[in-house]
Motif scaffolding. Structure first.
Motif, short mmCIF file in Angstrom:
data_model
loop_
_atom_site.label_atom_id
_atom_site.label_comp_id
_atom_site.label_asym_id
_atom_site.label_seq_id
_atom_site.Cartn_x
_atom_site.Cartn_y
_atom_site.Cartn_z
N TYR A 164 -84.92 -66.48 58.12
CA TYR A 164 -84.03 -65.34 58.26
C TYR A 164 -84.53 -64.17 57.42
O TYR A 164 -84.91 -64.33 56.27
N GLY A 165 -84.48 -62.99 58.00
CA GLY A 165 -84.84 -61.77 57.28
C GLY A 165 -83.62 -61.17 56.60
O GLY A 165 -82.50 -61.68 56.73
N THR A 166 -83.81 -60.06 55.92
CA THR A 166 -82.70 -59.43 55.20
C THR A 166 -81.61 -58.96 56.15
O THR A 166 -80.43 -59.01 55.82
N GLY A 167 -81.97 -58.52 57.35
CA GLY A 167 -80.97 -58.08 58.33
C GLY A 167 -80.07 -59.22 58.77
O GLY A 167 -78.85 -59.06 58.88
N GLU A 168 -80.67 -60.36 59.04
CA GLU A 168 -79.88 -61.53 59.46
C GLU A 168 -78.99 -62.02 58.32
O GLU A 168 -77.84 -62.40 58.55
N ILE A 169 -79.50 -62.00 57.12
CA ILE A 169 -78.70 -62.44 55.97
C ILE A 169 -77.51 -61.50 55.77
O ILE A 169 -76.38 -61.95 55.54
N ALA A 170 -77.74 -60.19 55.91
CA ALA A 170 -76.65 -59.22 55.79
C ALA A 170 -75.61 -59.46 56.89
O ALA A 170 -74.40 -59.39 56.64
N ARG A 171 -76.07 -59.75 58.10
CA ARG A 171 -75.15 -60.00 59.22
C ARG A 171 -74.31 -61.26 58.96
O ARG A 171 -73.10 -61.26 59.20
#
Length: 146
Positions: free
Chosen positions: A62-69
């Motif tokens: 997971y990238g930072t965008g997925e983690i934020a989501r």
């Protein structure tokens, strides 16, 4: 409508290695406990999270965008929204990961909120009213207050 998954699954297993084409007697059916979904799998299946890239060993990455989501989803679920509520606005969840998140309700604080937030607030207000009446009734019976 909530779908209840069975607690067990059936697995077809190879019981014996055939000499030639396998036949029915080379297989058995085993009933096993249903495996619990791993982190993120429920969100992927419900369309709230895209399947992530995989490492060479097959692990999700997971990238930072997925983690934020995922954090946004977790926070909204904690506020009382459901997975089904979130599915209705899945295409806009990334907006809530912004800092600060954009306003999405009425212009005036305390004003009517649209959509999922409005329905959830109305349900919470109704439940609060129900519990307040229940408390008042219990206090009246317990302490004889009229």
């Amino acid at each position: 409508m909530t779908t209840v998954l069975p607690r067990t699954t059936r697995e077809v297993r190879l019981a014996a290695v055939p000499e030639g084409l396998p036949a029915r007697e080379h297989f058995t059916v085993a009933v096993t406990p249903r495996p619990e979904p791993g982190p993120g799998q429920v969100l992927e299946r419900r369309g709230l999270l895209s399947p992530p890239a995989r490492t060479a060993s097959g692990q999700r990455e997971y990238g930072t965008g997925e983690i934020a989501r995922v954090r946004v989803i977790r926070d909204l679920l904690a506020l009382g929204l459901t997975i089904e509520d979130l599915r209705g606005c899945a295409d806009r969840l990334h907006l809530l990961a912004q800092d600060p998140p954009p306003r999405c309700g009425a212009d005036a604080p305390g004003g009517p909120a649209p959509g999922v937030a409005g329905r959830t607030l109305a349900a919470l207000d109704a439940e609060t009213d129900r519990l307040a009446a229940l408390r008042e009734n219990l206090a009246r019976r317990a302490f004889g207050d009229d």
